[in-house]
Scaffold this active site. Structure first.
Site, PDB file in Angstrom:
ATOM      1  N   PRO A 114       0.835  -1.075  -0.076  1.00  0.00           N
ATOM      2  CA  PRO A 114       0.013  -0.006  -0.081  1.00  0.00           C
ATOM      3  C   PRO A 114       0.840   1.432  -0.095  1.00  0.00           C
ATOM      4  O   PRO A 114       0.427   2.282  -0.252  1.00  0.00           O
ATOM      5  CB  PRO A 114      -0.675  -0.100   1.370  1.00  0.00           C
TER       6      PRO A 114
ATOM      7  N   GLU B 169       1.530  -6.338   7.192  1.00  0.00           N
ATOM      8  CA  GLU B 169       2.532  -5.889   8.202  1.00  0.00           C
ATOM      9  C   GLU B 169       3.672  -5.380   7.495  1.00  0.00           C
ATOM     10  O   GLU B 169       4.278  -4.335   7.835  1.00  0.00           O
ATOM     11  CB  GLU B 169       2.736  -6.732   9.221  1.00  0.00           C
TER      12      GLU B 169
ATOM     13  N   ARG C  54      -3.101  -7.687 -20.888  1.00  0.00           N
ATOM     14  CA  ARG C  54      -4.179  -7.470 -21.574  1.00  0.00           C
ATOM     15  C   ARG C  54      -3.643  -6.307 -22.693  1.00  0.00           C
ATOM     16  O   ARG C  54      -4.119  -6.024 -23.750  1.00  0.00           O
ATOM     17  CB  ARG C  54      -5.345  -7.113 -21.237  1.00  0.00           C
TER      18      ARG C  54
ATOM     19  N   ASP D 138     -10.448   1.108 -24.277  1.00  0.00           N
ATOM     20  CA  ASP D 138     -10.684   1.010 -22.982  1.00  0.00           C
ATOM     21  C   ASP D 138     -10.688   2.338 -22.023  1.00  0.00           C
ATOM     22  O   ASP D 138     -10.321   3.295 -22.814  1.00  0.00           O
ATOM     23  CB  ASP D 138      -9.493   0.003 -22.242  1.00  0.00           C
TER      24      ASP D 138
HETATM   25  N1  ADE Z   1      -0.929  -4.971   0.014  1.00  0.00           N
HETATM   26  C1  ADE Z   1      -1.656  -4.632   0.894  1.00  0.00           C
HETATM   27  N2  ADE Z   1      -2.436  -3.674   0.344  1.00  0.00           N
HETATM   28  C2  ADE Z   1      -2.026  -3.435  -0.820  1.00  0.00           C
HETATM   29  C3  ADE Z   1      -2.267  -2.499  -1.862  1.00  0.00           C
HETATM   30  N3  ADE Z   1      -3.488  -1.502  -1.868  1.00  0.00           N
HETATM   31  N4  ADE Z   1      -1.880  -2.664  -3.062  1.00  0.00           N
HETATM   32  C4  ADE Z   1      -0.651  -3.316  -3.278  1.00  0.00           C
HETATM   33  N5  ADE Z   1      -0.464  -4.199  -2.514  1.00  0.00           N
HETATM   34  C5  ADE Z   1      -0.896  -4.309  -1.143  1.00  0.00           C
END
Ligand code: ADE
Length: 237
Positions: free
Chosen positions: A94, A122, A160, A175
């Site tokens: 994230p 984590e 793709r 797209d």
């Molecule tokens: N791992 C945990 N959350 C994630 C996300 N939003 N994007 C990519 N990998 C992740």
């Protein structure tokens, strides 16, 4: 393109790449996808892949040794400065750069070998990031339990776009996001269903008019749902 996925849950990927466009691309040798169990690269007797964070805190952190070993097996080195041209090692997390259509396209343009590391939420020991990872990618501003679903999303968005992966060369060009806008609505037979009629313009065979209608509808939809796309907040690399 070759894709190698490193995960502590290899079964997660059973069959997921065996449908539709990705399956066809695999059968046509447009892409090769291999999934590797990080645990097999752990050398201690318990095959430990994660451990508690130094400094305390919740959860477990993926250990560096098995990931370095897996990367060295795949690439011959764990030093990102020494990777072969066209090799990228992506950590899904994230904290990464947001995945957008131009990001997917850049992998297609620049990359022939993609290694994906699926982190746990984590985290992954930072020395992996500092040494082996060339790109950190997030699929959105939300937290998944691990990088596995994100790896699937990334692979799909890339495959793709590979040359000849779609039935017709123009399919991806139309797209959503390919021109920075959402896609226009689509209709198929029947021309009237439960009193709802397909817009007349789509039935008259005038391609210039149809194109104009599609552009107007795409703009209308984008303005309503994703104003940020029009304000240039999206699409840049
Ligand atoms: N791992 C945990 N959350 C994630 C996300 N939003 N994007 C990519 N990998 C992740």
């Amino acid at each position: 393109m070759r894709v190698d996925v490193l995960t502590i849950f290899p079964e997660f990927f059973n069959e997921v790449f065996d449908f539709g466009i990705i399956r066809r691309a695999k059968l046509a040798d447009i892409v090769e996808i291999n999934v590797h169990d990080i645990r097999l690269f752990a050398t201690d007797k318990h095959r430990m892949v994660d451990d508690r964070p130094f400094g305390g805190g919740d959860g477990m952190v993926l250990k560096p040794e098995p990931i370095f070993a897996a990367i060295e097996m795949l690439l011959g080195t764990s030093d990102r400065d020494k990777y072969a041209d066209g090799t990228r090692v992506v950590l899904l997390s994230p904290q990464g750069k947001p995945l957008k259509q131009p990001v997917a396209q850049s992998f297609v343009n620049d990359c022939s070998h993609l290694v994906l590391i699926c982190g746990r939420y984590e985290g992954v020991d930072e020395r992996v990031n500092a040494t082996v990872v060339t790109d950190e990618i997030s699929i959105g501003d939300y937290v998944l339990s691990g990088g596995e679903p994100a790896a699937i999303v990334l692979v799909d968005s890339i495959v793709r776009l590979l040359p000849n992966a779609l039935g017709s060369d123009t399919s991806a060009e139309n797209d959503s996001f390919s021109d920075g806008l959402l896609d226009s609505p689509h209709y198929t037979r029947p021309a009237e269903f439960r009193g709802m009629k397909v817009p007349e313009v789509l039935l008259n065979g005038n391609h210039a008019e149809i194109e104009k209608w599609r552009q107007e509808k795409a703009l209308e939809k984008t303005r309503l749902i994703r104003k940020d796309l029009l304000e240039g907040a999206n699409g840049e690399m």
